[in-house]
Motif scaffolding. Structure first.
Motif, PDB file in Angstrom:
ATOM      1  N   PHE A  30      -3.899  85.918  24.734  1.00  0.00           N
ATOM      2  CA  PHE A  30      -3.613  84.724  23.947  1.00  0.00           C
ATOM      3  C   PHE A  30      -4.013  85.064  22.513  1.00  0.00           C
ATOM      4  O   PHE A  30      -5.179  85.341  22.238  1.00  0.00           O
ATOM      5  CB  PHE A  30      -4.411  83.524  24.449  1.00  0.00           C
ATOM      6  CG  PHE A  30      -3.859  82.191  24.030  1.00  0.00           C
ATOM      7  CD1 PHE A  30      -3.797  81.833  22.694  1.00  0.00           C
ATOM      8  CD2 PHE A  30      -3.396  81.280  24.964  1.00  0.00           C
ATOM      9  CE1 PHE A  30      -3.281  80.611  22.302  1.00  0.00           C
ATOM     10  CE2 PHE A  30      -2.873  80.058  24.590  1.00  0.00           C
ATOM     11  CZ  PHE A  30      -2.817  79.719  23.253  1.00  0.00           C
ATOM     12  N   ASP A 174      -3.774  68.125  22.101  1.00  0.00           N
ATOM     13  CA  ASP A 174      -4.593  68.592  23.225  1.00  0.00           C
ATOM     14  C   ASP A 174      -3.738  68.862  24.460  1.00  0.00           C
ATOM     15  O   ASP A 174      -3.955  69.845  25.186  1.00  0.00           O
ATOM     16  CB  ASP A 174      -5.670  67.564  23.559  1.00  0.00           C
ATOM     17  CG  ASP A 174      -6.809  67.545  22.546  1.00  0.00           C
ATOM     18  OD1 ASP A 174      -6.923  68.512  21.765  1.00  0.00           O
ATOM     19  OD2 ASP A 174      -7.578  66.564  22.539  1.00  0.00           O
ATOM     20  N   TRP A 177      -1.911  72.176  23.842  1.00  0.00           N
ATOM     21  CA  TRP A 177      -2.821  73.321  23.980  1.00  0.00           C
ATOM     22  C   TRP A 177      -3.145  73.583  25.444  1.00  0.00           C
ATOM     23  O   TRP A 177      -3.194  74.741  25.884  1.00  0.00           O
ATOM     24  CB  TRP A 177      -4.107  73.094  23.194  1.00  0.00           C
ATOM     25  CG  TRP A 177      -3.975  73.185  21.704  1.00  0.00           C
ATOM     26  CD1 TRP A 177      -4.423  72.277  20.784  1.00  0.00           C
ATOM     27  CD2 TRP A 177      -3.379  74.243  20.943  1.00  0.00           C
ATOM     28  NE1 TRP A 177      -4.133  72.699  19.510  1.00  0.00           N
ATOM     29  CE2 TRP A 177      -3.499  73.907  19.575  1.00  0.00           C
ATOM     30  CE3 TRP A 177      -2.756  75.446  21.289  1.00  0.00           C
ATOM     31  CZ2 TRP A 177      -3.006  74.725  18.557  1.00  0.00           C
ATOM     32  CZ3 TRP A 177      -2.260  76.267  20.269  1.00  0.00           C
ATOM     33  CH2 TRP A 177      -2.395  75.904  18.935  1.00  0.00           C
ATOM     34  N   ASN A 178      -3.365  72.529  26.221  1.00  0.00           N
ATOM     35  CA  ASN A 178      -3.676  72.710  27.643  1.00  0.00           C
ATOM     36  C   ASN A 178      -2.506  73.322  28.400  1.00  0.00           C
ATOM     37  O   ASN A 178      -2.701  74.161  29.290  1.00  0.00           O
ATOM     38  CB  ASN A 178      -4.080  71.373  28.270  1.00  0.00           C
ATOM     39  CG  ASN A 178      -5.478  70.945  27.871  1.00  0.00           C
ATOM     40  OD1 ASN A 178      -6.339  71.785  27.581  1.00  0.00           O
ATOM     41  ND2 ASN A 178      -5.731  69.648  27.840  1.00  0.00           N
ATOM     42  N   LYS A 181      -2.547  76.997  27.466  1.00  0.00           N
ATOM     43  CA  LYS A 181      -3.665  77.691  28.128  1.00  0.00           C
ATOM     44  C   LYS A 181      -3.371  77.903  29.611  1.00  0.00           C
ATOM     45  O   LYS A 181      -3.639  78.982  30.162  1.00  0.00           O
ATOM     46  CB  LYS A 181      -4.960  76.885  27.955  1.00  0.00           C
ATOM     47  CG  LYS A 181      -5.529  76.953  26.543  1.00  0.00           C
ATOM     48  CD  LYS A 181      -6.951  76.408  26.458  1.00  0.00           C
ATOM     49  CE  LYS A 181      -7.022  74.921  26.668  1.00  0.00           C
ATOM     50  NZ  LYS A 181      -8.393  74.394  26.461  1.00  0.00           N
ATOM     51  N   ASN A 182      -2.820  76.899  30.269  1.00  0.00           N
ATOM     52  CA  ASN A 182      -2.482  77.037  31.685  1.00  0.00           C
ATOM     53  C   ASN A 182      -1.417  78.110  31.899  1.00  0.00           C
ATOM     54  O   ASN A 182      -1.477  78.876  32.873  1.00  0.00           O
ATOM     55  CB  ASN A 182      -2.002  75.703  32.252  1.00  0.00           C
ATOM     56  CG  ASN A 182      -3.114  74.691  32.402  1.00  0.00           C
ATOM     57  OD1 ASN A 182      -4.286  75.058  32.444  1.00  0.00           O
ATOM     58  ND2 ASN A 182      -2.772  73.414  32.459  1.00  0.00           N
ATOM     59  N   ASN A 184      -0.994  80.716  30.156  1.00  0.00           N
ATOM     60  CA  ASN A 184      -1.663  82.001  29.979  1.00  0.00           C
ATOM     61  C   ASN A 184      -2.549  82.344  31.169  1.00  0.00           C
ATOM     62  O   ASN A 184      -2.465  83.441  31.743  1.00  0.00           O
ATOM     63  CB  ASN A 184      -2.473  81.973  28.688  1.00  0.00           C
ATOM     64  CG  ASN A 184      -3.260  83.243  28.449  1.00  0.00           C
ATOM     65  OD1 ASN A 184      -4.484  83.261  28.536  1.00  0.00           O
ATOM     66  ND2 ASN A 184      -2.560  84.331  28.156  1.00  0.00           N
ATOM     67  N   GLU A 185      -3.399  81.397  31.569  1.00  0.00           N
ATOM     68  CA  GLU A 185      -4.373  81.665  32.631  1.00  0.00           C
ATOM     69  C   GLU A 185      -3.739  81.714  34.015  1.00  0.00           C
ATOM     70  O   GLU A 185      -4.048  82.592  34.822  1.00  0.00           O
ATOM     71  CB  GLU A 185      -5.455  80.587  32.609  1.00  0.00           C
ATOM     72  CG  GLU A 185      -6.458  80.737  31.487  1.00  0.00           C
ATOM     73  CD  GLU A 185      -7.671  79.854  31.698  1.00  0.00           C
ATOM     74  OE1 GLU A 185      -8.795  80.387  31.668  1.00  0.00           O
ATOM     75  OE2 GLU A 185      -7.503  78.639  31.914  1.00  0.00           O
ATOM     76  N   PHE A 202     -12.018  76.239  22.381  1.00  0.00           N
ATOM     77  CA  PHE A 202     -10.711  76.438  23.018  1.00  0.00           C
ATOM     78  C   PHE A 202     -10.803  76.621  24.527  1.00  0.00           C
ATOM     79  O   PHE A 202      -9.922  76.216  25.261  1.00  0.00           O
ATOM     80  CB  PHE A 202     -10.003  77.625  22.368  1.00  0.00           C
ATOM     81  CG  PHE A 202      -8.541  77.697  22.666  1.00  0.00           C
ATOM     82  CD1 PHE A 202      -7.710  76.620  22.425  1.00  0.00           C
ATOM     83  CD2 PHE A 202      -7.989  78.849  23.200  1.00  0.00           C
ATOM     84  CE1 PHE A 202      -6.352  76.678  22.698  1.00  0.00           C
ATOM     85  CE2 PHE A 202      -6.638  78.930  23.470  1.00  0.00           C
ATOM     86  CZ  PHE A 202      -5.815  77.848  23.214  1.00  0.00           C
ATOM     87  N   GLY A 203     -11.858  77.261  24.977  1.00  0.00           N
ATOM     88  CA  GLY A 203     -12.092  77.313  26.419  1.00  0.00           C
ATOM     89  C   GLY A 203     -11.608  78.555  27.126  1.00  0.00           C
ATOM     90  O   GLY A 203     -11.969  78.782  28.290  1.00  0.00           O
ATOM     91  N   ILE A 204     -10.772  79.367  26.480  1.00  0.00           N
ATOM     92  CA  ILE A 204     -10.362  80.639  27.079  1.00  0.00           C
ATOM     93  C   ILE A 204     -10.462  81.725  26.014  1.00  0.00           C
ATOM     94  O   ILE A 204     -10.514  81.441  24.813  1.00  0.00           O
ATOM     95  CB  ILE A 204      -8.929  80.597  27.662  1.00  0.00           C
ATOM     96  CG1 ILE A 204      -7.892  80.407  26.536  1.00  0.00           C
ATOM     97  CG2 ILE A 204      -8.787  79.516  28.715  1.00  0.00           C
ATOM     98  CD1 ILE A 204      -6.455  80.564  27.016  1.00  0.00           C
ATOM     99  N   PHE A 206      -9.459  84.569  23.440  1.00  0.00           N
ATOM    100  CA  PHE A 206      -8.296  84.766  22.587  1.00  0.00           C
ATOM    101  C   PHE A 206      -8.641  85.764  21.487  1.00  0.00           C
ATOM    102  O   PHE A 206      -9.805  86.038  21.214  1.00  0.00           O
ATOM    103  CB  PHE A 206      -7.832  83.438  21.964  1.00  0.00           C
ATOM    104  CG  PHE A 206      -8.818  82.788  21.035  1.00  0.00           C
ATOM    105  CD1 PHE A 206      -8.852  83.117  19.680  1.00  0.00           C
ATOM    106  CD2 PHE A 206      -9.723  81.850  21.507  1.00  0.00           C
ATOM    107  CE1 PHE A 206      -9.770  82.518  18.822  1.00  0.00           C
ATOM    108  CE2 PHE A 206     -10.642  81.243  20.658  1.00  0.00           C
ATOM    109  CZ  PHE A 206     -10.660  81.583  19.308  1.00  0.00           C
TER     110      PHE A 206
END
Length: 220
Positions: A30, A174, A177-178, A181-182, A184-185, A202-204, A206
């Motif tokens: 990311f 938000d 972004w979620n 992120k999903n 990607n993860e 951001f939580g993950i 990058f």
């Protein structure tokens, strides 16, 4: 996944927007790309899907050499890329399902398969209750979620997004972004995002690149 060596980009011969661009983006990363307005962020993204040609250097996208992109190379590259624009770029005359179906139809999927995927993705982006609506009947945040669904529709390896939350309120931003992120993860999609502001907490994991005076460098 994306490998740039000494790339130069410009719209005319008198001024290079990107100079000696060199970087590497690995699969499943990311990556944020920052820089001042007019620094060349959007121009760089356009080179990833062949919307602007290189002046010099070498750019490899998913194993494809974009140095002299031919029509077949561009088709192959674009099959594996999903693009999200700041201004959504939805077809206003089509329903949101039809907009999501577009990349699937381009890639040869049947109408039935495309429709099923669109309905599934509407649920994924929490817009099932808007099925049958047209873009003009949605808020900006809802339109951007449709754009995210469209980018995901054909199961791309890479998603590139140009200021995907620049026009959105905090709640809608938000959500977007979620979703990214999903992707990607959970799906292992490489995500490359141009933004003026990296979200806090951001939580993950990058990486961050920045462009200044046409030069691309890593932000540590």
């Amino acid at each position: 996944m994306i490998n740039a060596k000494e790339i130069y980009l410009s719209y005319d011969e008198n001024r290079f927007i990107i100079k000696k661009g060199a970087f590497h983006i690995r699969p499943k990363e990311f990556v944020f790309i920052g820089g001042a307005s007019g620094s060349g962020k959007s121009t760089l993204l356009k080179s990833f899907y062949g919307d602007i040609a290189l002046k010099h250097g070498k750019l490899i996208i998913d194993g494809h050499d974009m140095s002299s992109p031919r029509s077949k190379i561009l088709r192959d590259v674009r099959k594996n890329i999903g693009v999200i624009f700041q201004d959504y770029k939805l077809v206003k005359e089509w329903t949101i399902e039809e907009n999501i179906m577009l990349p699937l139809k381009i890639n040869g999927y049947s109408n039935d398969v495309s429709k099923q995927q669109a309905i599934k993705l509407l649920s994924h982006v929490k817009l099932s209750h808007r099925e049958g609506f047209y873009p003009s009947e949605l808020s900006g945040g809802e339109q951007q979620r449709v754009a995210v669904a469209r980018a995901l529709a054909h199961n791309p390896k890479i998603i590139i997004a140009d200021e995907p939350t620049g026009n959105l309120d905090d709640y809608s931003a938000d959500l977007v972004w979620n979703l990214l992120k999903n992707a990607n993860e959970q799906l292992g999609i490489t995500i490359v995002v141009v933004t003026h502001r990296v979200p806090k907490n951001f939580g993950i994991a990058f990486r961050q690149l920045s462009i200044e005076d046409g030069v691309i460098y890593e932000v540590c």
